[in-house]
Design a protein around this motif. Structure first.
Motif, PDB file in Angstrom:
ATOM      1  N   PRO A 144      30.527  62.537  11.765  1.00 15.24           N
ATOM      2  CA  PRO A 144      29.041  62.158  11.455  1.00 15.24           C
ATOM      3  C   PRO A 144      28.375  63.675  11.591  1.00 15.24           C
ATOM      4  N   PRO A 145      27.366  63.485  10.767  1.00  8.73           N
ATOM      5  CA  PRO A 145      26.521  64.997  10.955  1.00  8.73           C
ATOM      6  C   PRO A 145      26.131  65.239  12.423  1.00  8.73           C
ATOM      7  N   ILE A 146      25.899  66.589  12.786  1.00  4.85           N
ATOM      8  CA  ILE A 146      25.492  66.814  14.260  1.00  4.85           C
ATOM      9  C   ILE A 146      24.227  66.282  14.339  1.00  4.85           C
ATOM     10  N   ARG A 147      23.293  66.120  13.603  1.00  2.00           N
ATOM     11  CA  ARG A 147      21.872  65.690  14.144  1.00  2.00           C
ATOM     12  C   ARG A 147      21.843  64.154  14.299  1.00  2.00           C
ATOM     13  N   THR A 148      22.792  63.374  13.356  1.00  2.00           N
ATOM     14  CA  THR A 148      22.911  62.082  13.565  1.00  2.00           C
ATOM     15  C   THR A 148      23.656  61.831  14.804  1.00  2.00           C
ATOM     16  N   VAL A 149      24.599  62.583  15.366  1.00  2.00           N
ATOM     17  CA  VAL A 149      25.192  62.315  16.747  1.00  2.00           C
ATOM     18  C   VAL A 149      24.206  62.680  17.756  1.00  2.00           C
ATOM     19  N   ALA A 150      23.429  63.879  17.662  1.00  3.86           N
ATOM     20  CA  ALA A 150      22.416  64.127  18.635  1.00  3.86           C
ATOM     21  C   ALA A 150      21.413  63.037  18.824  1.00  3.86           C
ATOM     22  N   LEU A 151      20.993  62.470  17.682  1.00  2.44           N
ATOM     23  CA  LEU A 151      19.919  61.506  17.639  1.00  2.44           C
ATOM     24  C   LEU A 151      20.422  60.300  18.258  1.00  2.44           C
ATOM     25  N   GLU A 152      21.542  59.751  17.923  1.00  6.48           N
ATOM     26  CA  GLU A 152      22.137  58.411  18.340  1.00  6.48           C
ATOM     27  C   GLU A 152      22.362  58.586  19.986  1.00  6.48           C
ATOM     28  N   MET A 153      22.779  59.676  20.441  1.00  4.27           N
ATOM     29  CA  MET A 153      23.201  60.056  21.905  1.00  4.27           C
ATOM     30  C   MET A 153      21.917  60.394  22.607  1.00  4.27           C
ATOM     31  N   ARG A 154      20.984  60.747  21.845  1.00  7.92           N
ATOM     32  CA  ARG A 154      19.794  61.163  22.756  1.00  7.92           C
ATOM     33  C   ARG A 154      20.214  62.577  23.566  1.00  7.92           C
ATOM     34  N   ILE A 155      20.712  63.412  22.710  1.00  8.20           N
ATOM     35  CA  ILE A 155      21.117  64.742  23.393  1.00  8.20           C
ATOM     36  C   ILE A 155      20.628  65.736  22.345  1.00  8.20           C
ATOM     37  N   SER A 156      20.764  66.988  22.826  1.00  9.46           N
ATOM     38  CA  SER A 156      20.424  68.216  22.004  1.00  9.46           C
ATOM     39  C   SER A 156      21.483  68.355  21.020  1.00  9.46           C
ATOM     40  N   VAL A 157      20.862  68.926  19.657  1.00  4.16           N
ATOM     41  CA  VAL A 157      21.578  69.111  18.597  1.00  4.16           C
ATOM     42  C   VAL A 157      22.398  70.275  18.995  1.00  4.16           C
ATOM     43  N   ILE A 158      22.067  71.274  19.645  1.00  7.14           N
ATOM     44  CA  ILE A 158      22.783  72.434  20.281  1.00  7.14           C
ATOM     45  C   ILE A 158      24.008  72.065  20.959  1.00  7.14           C
TER      46      ILE A 158
END
Length: 82
Positions: free
Chosen positions: A37-51
């Motif tokens: 999955p796209p990095i931004r999607t994972v970050a958003l779903e897990m509520r963590i930083s894109v970095i």
């Protein structure tokens, strides 16, 4: 792809993610050619930083487990036979 992180754990979050995905790849749960999955999607779903997610993906790529195709995404690489 299932990921569980412990924000209060000893290991950094990026390392927890990287280790879980690597294990899923090595066990064959994520087959060769599977698009992560796209990095931004994972970050958003897990509520963590894109970095944080980006660093996990970079480590997976460094280990030769995934490959990034510009404009298409990150894909699980074919692993050599053991």
């Amino acid at each position: 792809m299932r990921l569980v992180v412990d924000a209060s754990g000893e290991k950094p979050i990026y390392q927890q993610i990287e280790e879980q995905i690597a294990a899923q790849i090595l066990r064959g749960e994520l087959a060769s050619g599977t698009c992560l999955p796209p990095i931004r999607t994972v970050a958003l779903e897990m509520r963590i930083s894109v970095i944080t997610v980006k660093k996990a993906w970079e480590e997976l790529e460094r280990r030769g487990l995934i490959a990034t195709i510009t404009g298409k995404g990150c894909f699980v690489r074919e692993l050599p036979e053991r």
